[in-house]
Write a protein that holds these residues in place. Structure first.
Motif, PDB file in Angstrom:
ATOM      1  N   ASP A  62      24.134  27.092   4.205  1.00 54.26           N
ATOM      2  CA  ASP A  62      24.713  28.242   4.901  1.00 54.26           C
ATOM      3  C   ASP A  62      24.505  28.122   6.405  1.00 54.26           C
ATOM      4  O   ASP A  62      25.402  28.415   7.188  1.00 54.26           O
ATOM      5  N   GLN A  63      23.324  27.675   6.834  1.00 58.55           N
ATOM      6  CA  GLN A  63      23.057  27.431   8.256  1.00 58.55           C
ATOM      7  C   GLN A  63      22.025  26.309   8.353  1.00 58.55           C
ATOM      8  O   GLN A  63      20.847  26.544   8.620  1.00 58.55           O
ATOM      9  N   PRO A  64      22.452  25.089   8.127  1.00 57.29           N
ATOM     10  CA  PRO A  64      21.483  23.993   7.973  1.00 57.29           C
ATOM     11  C   PRO A  64      20.625  23.729   9.199  1.00 57.29           C
ATOM     12  O   PRO A  64      19.433  23.428   9.046  1.00 57.29           O
ATOM     13  N   TYR A  65      21.193  23.819  10.404  1.00 55.43           N
ATOM     14  CA  TYR A  65      20.374  23.552  11.594  1.00 55.43           C
ATOM     15  C   TYR A  65      19.292  24.611  11.777  1.00 55.43           C
ATOM     16  O   TYR A  65      18.213  24.315  12.320  1.00 55.43           O
ATOM     17  N   ALA A  66      19.565  25.849  11.347  1.00 58.85           N
ATOM     18  CA  ALA A  66      18.558  26.912  11.423  1.00 58.85           C
ATOM     19  C   ALA A  66      17.566  26.819  10.267  1.00 58.85           C
ATOM     20  O   ALA A  66      16.357  26.893  10.461  1.00 58.85           O
ATOM     21  N   ARG A  67      18.082  26.638   9.036  1.00 56.06           N
ATOM     22  CA  ARG A  67      17.210  26.640   7.866  1.00 56.06           C
ATOM     23  C   ARG A  67      16.152  25.531   7.914  1.00 56.06           C
ATOM     24  O   ARG A  67      15.011  25.729   7.513  1.00 56.06           O
ATOM     25  N   ILE A  68      16.561  24.346   8.393  1.00 57.45           N
ATOM     26  CA  ILE A  68      15.636  23.214   8.347  1.00 57.45           C
ATOM     27  C   ILE A  68      14.456  23.425   9.292  1.00 57.45           C
ATOM     28  O   ILE A  68      13.400  22.806   9.123  1.00 57.45           O
ATOM     29  N   ARG A  69      14.595  24.323  10.258  1.00 54.94           N
ATOM     30  CA  ARG A  69      13.502  24.611  11.191  1.00 54.94           C
ATOM     31  C   ARG A  69      12.478  25.574  10.607  1.00 54.94           C
ATOM     32  O   ARG A  69      11.353  25.655  11.082  1.00 54.94           O
ATOM     33  N   GLY A  70      12.895  26.343   9.603  1.00 54.71           N
ATOM     34  CA  GLY A  70      12.030  27.397   9.098  1.00 54.71           C
ATOM     35  C   GLY A  70      11.078  26.924   8.020  1.00 54.71           C
ATOM     36  O   GLY A  70      11.184  25.809   7.497  1.00 54.71           O
ATOM     37  N   PRO A  71      10.128  27.762   7.630  1.00 56.89           N
ATOM     38  CA  PRO A  71       9.149  27.395   6.599  1.00 56.89           C
ATOM     39  C   PRO A  71       9.794  27.292   5.223  1.00 56.89           C
ATOM     40  O   PRO A  71      10.749  28.005   4.913  1.00 56.89           O
ATOM     41  N   GLU A  72       9.244  26.440   4.399  1.00 58.01           N
ATOM     42  CA  GLU A  72       9.650  26.349   2.992  1.00 58.01           C
ATOM     43  C   GLU A  72       8.662  27.120   2.132  1.00 58.01           C
ATOM     44  O   GLU A  72       7.454  27.071   2.373  1.00 58.01           O
ATOM     45  N   ILE A  73       9.186  27.807   1.127  1.00 58.47           N
ATOM     46  CA  ILE A  73       8.338  28.419   0.107  1.00 58.47           C
ATOM     47  C   ILE A  73       8.004  27.314  -0.900  1.00 58.47           C
ATOM     48  O   ILE A  73       8.876  26.851  -1.638  1.00 58.47           O
ATOM     49  N   THR A  74       6.767  26.890  -0.911  1.00 53.66           N
ATOM     50  CA  THR A  74       6.383  25.766  -1.763  1.00 53.66           C
ATOM     51  C   THR A  74       5.816  26.200  -3.100  1.00 53.66           C
ATOM     52  O   THR A  74       5.763  25.409  -4.038  1.00 53.66           O
ATOM     53  N   GLU A  75       5.356  27.436  -3.206  1.00 52.87           N
ATOM     54  CA  GLU A  75       4.855  27.985  -4.464  1.00 52.87           C
ATOM     55  C   GLU A  75       5.319  29.422  -4.572  1.00 52.87           C
ATOM     56  O   GLU A  75       5.371  30.140  -3.581  1.00 52.87           O
ATOM     57  N   LEU A  76       5.659  29.844  -5.770  1.00 53.97           N
ATOM     58  CA  LEU A  76       6.121  31.215  -5.981  1.00 53.97           C
ATOM     59  C   LEU A  76       5.758  31.644  -7.391  1.00 53.97           C
ATOM     60  O   LEU A  76       6.033  30.935  -8.355  1.00 53.97           O
ATOM     61  N   VAL A  77       5.109  32.810  -7.510  1.00 51.86           N
ATOM     62  CA  VAL A  77       4.752  33.345  -8.820  1.00 51.86           C
ATOM     63  C   VAL A  77       4.888  34.860  -8.775  1.00 51.86           C
ATOM     64  O   VAL A  77       4.584  35.499  -7.765  1.00 51.86           O
ATOM     65  N   ALA A  78       5.395  35.426  -9.856  1.00 56.70           N
ATOM     66  CA  ALA A  78       5.497  36.874  -9.978  1.00 56.70           C
ATOM     67  C   ALA A  78       4.670  37.304 -11.186  1.00 56.70           C
ATOM     68  O   ALA A  78       4.706  36.648 -12.228  1.00 56.70           O
ATOM     69  N   GLU A  79       3.933  38.414 -11.050  1.00 54.52           N
ATOM     70  CA  GLU A  79       3.088  38.876 -12.148  1.00 54.52           C
ATOM     71  C   GLU A  79       3.021  40.395 -12.141  1.00 54.52           C
ATOM     72  O   GLU A  79       3.181  41.028 -11.103  1.00 54.52           O
ATOM     73  N   ILE A  80       2.780  40.959 -13.308  1.00 51.99           N
ATOM     74  CA  ILE A  80       2.750  42.403 -13.474  1.00 51.99           C
ATOM     75  C   ILE A  80       1.355  42.935 -13.137  1.00 51.99           C
ATOM     76  O   ILE A  80       0.346  42.373 -13.558  1.00 51.99           O
ATOM     77  N   VAL A  81       1.316  44.024 -12.374  1.00 49.59           N
ATOM     78  CA  VAL A  81       0.043  44.628 -11.973  1.00 49.59           C
ATOM     79  C   VAL A  81       0.146  46.143 -12.117  1.00 49.59           C
ATOM     80  O   VAL A  81       1.173  46.668 -12.530  1.00 49.59           O
ATOM     81  N   ASP A  82      -0.920  46.835 -11.743  1.00 54.24           N
ATOM     82  CA  ASP A  82      -0.966  48.297 -11.751  1.00 54.24           C
ATOM     83  C   ASP A  82      -0.591  48.875 -13.114  1.00 54.24           C
ATOM     84  O   ASP A  82       0.193  49.811 -13.229  1.00 54.24           O
ATOM     85  N   GLY A  83      -1.161  48.281 -14.163  1.00 55.57           N
ATOM     86  CA  GLY A  83      -0.904  48.789 -15.495  1.00 55.57           C
ATOM     87  C   GLY A  83       0.543  48.703 -15.920  1.00 55.57           C
ATOM     88  O   GLY A  83       0.994  49.468 -16.765  1.00 55.57           O
ATOM     89  N   GLY A  84       1.285  47.805 -15.297  1.00 52.61           N
ATOM     90  CA  GLY A  84       2.678  47.613 -15.674  1.00 52.61           C
ATOM     91  C   GLY A  84       3.660  48.269 -14.742  1.00 52.61           C
ATOM     92  O   GLY A  84       4.861  48.080 -14.884  1.00 52.61           O
ATOM     93  N   ALA A  85       3.202  49.055 -13.768  1.00 50.17           N
ATOM     94  CA  ALA A  85       4.121  49.770 -12.885  1.00 50.17           C
ATOM     95  C   ALA A  85       4.446  48.994 -11.619  1.00 50.17           C
ATOM     96  O   ALA A  85       5.306  49.414 -10.854  1.00 50.17           O
ATOM     97  N   GLY A  86       3.781  47.881 -11.392  1.00 50.37           N
ATOM     98  CA  GLY A  86       4.002  47.138 -10.162  1.00 50.37           C
ATOM     99  C   GLY A  86       4.302  45.677 -10.430  1.00 50.37           C
ATOM    100  O   GLY A  86       3.952  45.120 -11.469  1.00 50.37           O
ATOM    101  N   LEU A  87       4.933  45.055  -9.487  1.00 49.03           N
ATOM    102  CA  LEU A  87       5.222  43.628  -9.527  1.00 49.03           C
ATOM    103  C   LEU A  87       4.586  42.994  -8.295  1.00 49.03           C
ATOM    104  O   LEU A  87       4.905  43.373  -7.171  1.00 49.03           O
TER     105      LEU A  87
END
Length: 673
Positions: A450-475
């Motif tokens: 979409d914008q390669p010259y801009a994107r390549i300068r920015g940080p990469e997300i190298t790890e990503l995890v989603a988990e349930i918290v707050d007794g099930g009411a939060g992510l």
């Protein structure tokens, strides 16, 4: 001169003494002679262009930095007579006796594409972008009276119809141009007809994308937000000649035709075509950008014959016209003009082969660096690192080539990728692994597009995890952002978004920002150590799940550096399983001027259905909620001042590991830093 094997005279003798066929069409000397692998490091370092001129069949490998070359035995005499230093490394595999079982014929390739478009019309469209030269002329006839009827030139478009939209700009003033709502990637193959691995790479990538949509969160996000165009075989007449060698009355191996089927200036060229002498025009010397620069031949039988004029060939015209239809012109006419940081689009021209695999960067027509060299080189280096290839500039000038045209005329990052192999016709045992190795790089290219010259300068997300918290009411979303691949600028911000496969239209009552939100308007993530002050940052955000209904969602994370560049996005699944419920009238939260929410609402009503939330990005299982959460939003979930939220009653939530859930690029919770 070094000649490193005692059996070399026997190789040369065999090349001379092997008998010709008693009848039937003539057989090329290259097919009669044993082949050898030679090392030409010293000779290429001294004069790459000169060595390529003496070894036309290896010219493209030499341009890409290859120094280990497969040659027919008779070519060694030419090296010896020229006084060029070389080492003989050993015997090379014999030439292909028939059509490789792991490679589709052109007819099979086109039938596969039609079937794919028929089976998945919501994702795949088969586009006819023009006619080959032989079809434009009403057919061609070879010197042996073989008829080449000509073909249409096809491109596959792969994208989810009606997704959430494209990627907005990386910052102020960086939105895509009018009508350019999505990032677009063009990958083409088969421009040099004998390089049959390229179309197989196209098949593998298309299959990967289509099978992965709705299964793999990253591919689902990509096809919801990108358009990917795949050129199947952009030189079909040349490909017909390659295949002709395996058919009656020839019944040999595939021929090494590189060029197209235009014989207008090649009536005196040998037939059947040899690896270094054949009729036709080299389509990778025929593009109009820097057509008259050095780096081509004017001799019609030579492999790098450029044609009678710039874009003289029907195949070149079709290719250029199609690329212009999907990419706006974003660079000025001068060779020194810089394409803007907001440039959208990316082009990859697949070729083969080099033994290591090589990404070639503009410019090719000159040794001077391109005006956008920093961004061009950074993208090439990231791709090469992702797939285990090397990257470099051309070792000698090549005019009228595809990557220079894509960048020079349109301003988009454009590359030749020489796929890894040891011959134009692949080793079938090794081919699947070599194709699979390139898939992460092609995904990266689509992500950046979409914008390669801009994107390549920015940080990469190298790890990503989603988990349930707050007794099930939060992510809780946790991630690692790394800005170390591009300089030493630190990570300055990060954010989370959410969406469904196919995208939402913004009216579905979801409080969280959708995946097409403008950069900077996602849900903010915090640095786990309390401040953004490092090149690598561990990140976290906790979000309420009140407005997330049953179904599969993808959670998206992205990060920004201190210079304001947002890097490529990364996504993972969130599954919410259970019956659908009807929410009561929404309560409105009105944020104060200090962005601390003060809400007036009716008391929470117990949920009338049970939903199960599964974060498939982690193999661990969180605790099961034992009560219905009714707490107000936590500080980590403070609505932005310009946003009102629509709250629905929280469902009773448990977290389980979904049986048989796809696992891909999924990371267990990482150690906090």
């Amino acid at each position: 001169m070094r000649i490193a094997r005692a059996w070399l005279p026997a190789v040369l003798a065999a090349a001379i003494l092997l008998p010709a066929r008693a009848s039937g069409p003539p057989v090329r000397a290259q097919e009669r002679a044993p082949r050898v692998r030679v090392a030409l490091d010293e000779a290429i370092a001294a004069d790459a262009a000169g060595v390529a001129a003496r070894l036309p069949g290896a010219a493209e490998q030499i341009e890409a930095g290859e120094t280990r070359i497969t040659l027919p035995g008779e070519a060694l005499a030419a090296l010896r007579d020229a006084g060029l230093p070389f080492d003989v490394l050993g015997a090379a595999p014999a030439l292909q006796a028939g059509w490789p079982r792991c490679v589709s014929t052109l007819d099979q390739l086109l039938a596969w594409a039609r079937e794919l478009a028929s089976e998945r019309p919501e994702l795949v469209t088969l586009l006819d972008i023009g006619d080959s030269g032989c079809k434009m002329r009403g057919g061609c006839v070879t010197p042996n009276r073989d008829r080449l009827p000509g073909d249409d030139i096809f491109v596959l478009r792969i994208s989810a119809q009606g997704g959430s939209g494209g990627q907005p700009g990386s910052g102020p003033g960086e939105d895509p141009g009018a009508g350019q709502s999505q990032g677009r990637l063009l990958v083409d193959a088969g421009m040099h007809a004998r390089e049959v691995q390229g179309p197989e790479m196209i098949k593998a990538f298309a299959t990967h994308l289509v099978r992965g949509y709705g299964v793999d969160p990253e591919l689902t996000w990509l096809l919801d937000h990108r358009e990917i165009y795949l050129g199947l075989a952009t030189n079909p007449d040349g490909r017909r000649i390659v295949e002709l060698g395996t058919r009656p009355p020839y019944d040999e191996g595939p021929w090494y035709q590189r060029k197209n089927g235009n014989d207008t200036r090649g009536r005196g060229c040998p037939w059947p075509p040899t690896i270094g002498s054949q009729y036709g025009v080299d389509l990778n010397r025929n593009h109009p950008f820097q057509f008259d620069a050095s780096g081509h031949s004017r001799q019609p039988c030579d492999e790098t014959y450029r044609g009678e004029g710039a874009a003289s060939e029907a195949e070149t015209q079709a290719y250029n016209d199609f690329a212009r239809s999907i990419f706006p012109d974003q660079r000025g006419p001068a060779t020194t003009d810089v394409a803007p940081r907001s440039t959208t689009g990316l082009l990859i021209n697949l070729h083969s082969y080099t033994s290591r695999g090589t990404v070639l960067v503009p410019w090719g027509w000159t040794s001077e660096r391109a005006p956008n060299d920093e961004g061009l080189a950074a993208i090439a280096a990231r791709y090469a690192d992702r797939v285990g290839y090397g990257w470099q500039y051309a070792l000698y000038p090549v005019s009228g080539n595809t990557r220079d045209w894509g960048y020079g005329e349109l301003g988009i990052p454009s590359y030749v990728i020489e796929l890894r192999d040891e011959d134009f016709f692949p080793n079938c045992a090794a081919l699947p692994g070599r194709l699979a190795a390139n898939l992460p790089g092609l995904e990266l290219a689509a992500n950046l597009s979409d914008q390669p010259y801009a994107r390549i300068r920015g940080p990469e997300i190298t790890e990503l995890v989603a988990e349930i918290v707050d007794g099930g009411a939060g992510l809780r979303v946790r991630a690692t952002a790394d800005d170390g691949a591009h300089g030493t600028e630190g990570v300055a911000a990060a954010e989370v978004l959410i969406d469904r496969q196919g995208g939402l239209d913004g009216s579905a009552g979801v409080e969280l920002p959708l995946s097409n939100a403008t950069h900077g308007l996602g849900w903010p993530m915090a640095a786990l150590d309390g401040r953004f002050d490092a090149v690598v940052e561990a990140l976290s955000a906790t979000l309420r799940t009140d407005t997330i209904g049953p179904g599969r969602w993808y959670v998206v994370a992205r990060a920004r550096d201190e210079a304001g560049s947002w890097g490529p996005s990364r996504s993972t699944w969130l599954n919410v399983d259970g019956p659908t419920w009807t929410p009561p009238p929404p309560a409105t939260q009105t944020p104060t001027a200090t962005a601390t929410p003060t809400a007036t609402s009716t008391p929470d009503t117990p949920a009338t259905a049970v939903a199960t939330v599964t974060a498939t990005s982690t193999a661990t299982t969180t605790a099961t909620a034992t009560s219905i959460a009714t707490s107000a939003p936590s500080a980590s979930h403070t609505p932005r001042p310009d946003r009102t939220s629509t709250a629905t009653p929280p469902a009773r939530v448990t977290s389980t590991a979904e049986p048989g859930a796809p696992v891909r690029r999924i990371f267990a919770p990482f150690a906090l830093r």
